[in-house]
Motif scaffolding. Sequence first.
Motif, mmCIF file in Angstrom:
data_model
loop_
_atom_site.group_PDB
_atom_site.id
_atom_site.type_symbol
_atom_site.label_atom_id
_atom_site.label_comp_id
_atom_site.label_asym_id
_atom_site.label_seq_id
_atom_site.Cartn_x
_atom_site.Cartn_y
_atom_site.Cartn_z
ATOM 1 N N ASP A 13 0.860 -1.181 0.000
ATOM 2 C CA ASP A 13 0.000 0.000 0.000
ATOM 3 C C ASP A 13 0.901 1.237 0.000
ATOM 4 O OD1 ASP A 13 -1.767 2.123 0.618
ATOM 5 O OD2 ASP A 13 -3.145 0.698 1.545
ATOM 6 N N GLN A 16 -0.452 4.347 2.035
ATOM 7 C CA GLN A 16 -0.393 4.224 3.492
ATOM 8 C C GLN A 16 0.980 3.741 3.969
ATOM 9 O OE1 GLN A 16 -4.107 3.002 5.538
ATOM 10 N NE2 GLN A 16 -4.713 2.222 3.523
ATOM 11 N N GLN A 90 -9.420 -12.883 -0.881
ATOM 12 C CA GLN A 90 -8.558 -12.098 -0.007
ATOM 13 C C GLN A 90 -8.278 -10.720 -0.606
ATOM 14 O OE1 GLN A 90 -8.120 -15.328 -0.809
ATOM 15 N NE2 GLN A 90 -8.605 -16.183 1.200
ATOM 16 N N GLN A 92 -10.170 -9.116 -2.855
ATOM 17 C CA GLN A 92 -11.425 -8.343 -2.843
ATOM 18 C C GLN A 92 -11.683 -7.737 -1.472
ATOM 19 O OE1 GLN A 92 -14.267 -11.250 -4.235
ATOM 20 N NE2 GLN A 92 -14.308 -10.336 -6.278
ATOM 21 N N ARG A 93 -11.500 -8.531 -0.413
ATOM 22 C CA ARG A 93 -11.720 -8.007 0.942
ATOM 23 C C ARG A 93 -10.757 -6.863 1.256
ATOM 24 N NH1 ARG A 93 -13.222 -13.219 1.702
ATOM 25 N NH2 ARG A 93 -11.192 -14.036 2.282
ATOM 26 N N TRP A 94 -9.512 -7.031 0.880
ATOM 27 C CA TRP A 94 -8.538 -5.976 1.153
ATOM 28 C C TRP A 94 -8.876 -4.706 0.364
ATOM 29 C CZ3 TRP A 94 -4.834 -3.332 -1.760
ATOM 30 C CH2 TRP A 94 -3.996 -2.521 -1.015
ATOM 31 N N ALA A 96 -11.751 -3.726 -0.677
ATOM 32 C CA ALA A 96 -12.999 -3.118 -0.199
ATOM 33 C C ALA A 96 -12.751 -2.207 1.001
ATOM 34 C CB ALA A 96 -14.006 -4.202 0.168
ATOM 35 N N ASP A 97 -11.813 -2.579 1.873
ATOM 36 C CA ASP A 97 -11.595 -1.831 3.112
ATOM 37 C C ASP A 97 -10.289 -1.036 3.144
ATOM 38 O OD1 ASP A 97 -13.954 -2.867 4.098
ATOM 39 O OD2 ASP A 97 -12.960 -4.537 5.109
ATOM 40 N N ARG A 98 -9.267 -1.534 2.466
ATOM 41 C CA ARG A 98 -7.927 -0.941 2.497
ATOM 42 C C ARG A 98 -7.525 -0.539 3.917
ATOM 43 N NH1 ARG A 98 -6.301 1.951 -2.115
ATOM 44 N NH2 ARG A 98 -4.402 2.425 -0.992
ATOM 45 N N PRO A 99 -7.500 -1.509 4.849
ATOM 46 C CA PRO A 99 -7.140 -1.164 6.230
ATOM 47 C C PRO A 99 -5.696 -0.652 6.313
ATOM 48 C CG PRO A 99 -7.093 -3.535 5.913
ATOM 49 C CD PRO A 99 -7.642 -2.942 4.648
ATOM 50 N N SER A 103 -2.519 -1.818 11.244
ATOM 51 C CA SER A 103 -3.641 -2.471 11.924
ATOM 52 C C SER A 103 -3.720 -3.953 11.591
ATOM 53 C CB SER A 103 -4.961 -1.786 11.568
ATOM 54 O OG SER A 103 -5.364 -2.116 10.247
ATOM 55 N N THR A 107 -2.710 -9.927 12.347
ATOM 56 C CA THR A 107 -3.791 -10.677 11.718
ATOM 57 C C THR A 107 -3.246 -11.976 11.134
ATOM 58 O OG1 THR A 107 -4.884 -8.608 11.142
ATOM 59 C CG2 THR A 107 -5.588 -10.562 9.942
#
Length: 124
Positions: A13, A16, A90, A92-94, A96-99, A103, A107
Motif C-alpha cells: 500500500d 499508506q 482475499q 477483494q476483501r482488502w 474493499a476496506d484498504r485497512p 492495523s 492478523t
Amino acid sequence: MPGKYSLTLTAADHRQNGFVALARWTGLSEAEARARIATVDAMVSDDSEPDIKNCDFSFILDLHDPRYDQIDTGKRCLPSQIAMMLAPGQVQRWLADRPAPDSMLCTEIPVLDHFPILTGGLTS
C-alpha cells in the motif's frame, strides 16, 4: 535449506506506506516456490506492471523459508488482475476496506490450499 517453503501474496500500500500479507501457500519445495514466482512474474508485461511511484498499491509474491524468514520476492510488481487470479477473496476483501497496514500486523494470514495454474500474460 531443506524443508517446506511458502509463498505469500503481499499488498504493498504505497499511499499508506506499508505492507499487508493477504494469502499464503505452504508445503512447497524451494524449487516449486521459485518456479511459481517465475510463472507469475512472466505474466506481467512492462505495460501492465504497476508503477509504484504513481499508483496507490500493487502486489508481490514473497518467498519464505521453513522458519518463515523472507528470503526472496518476485521480480515484478503484480497488478490487481493477477493478484485476483491468485487469491480473489482475499484481494477483494482488502480492496474493499484498504485497512491501515499497521492495523493488520497481528492478523492471521489465510493459508490457501490451491495455487492456481496460470498461463498467458497481461497487456495494458
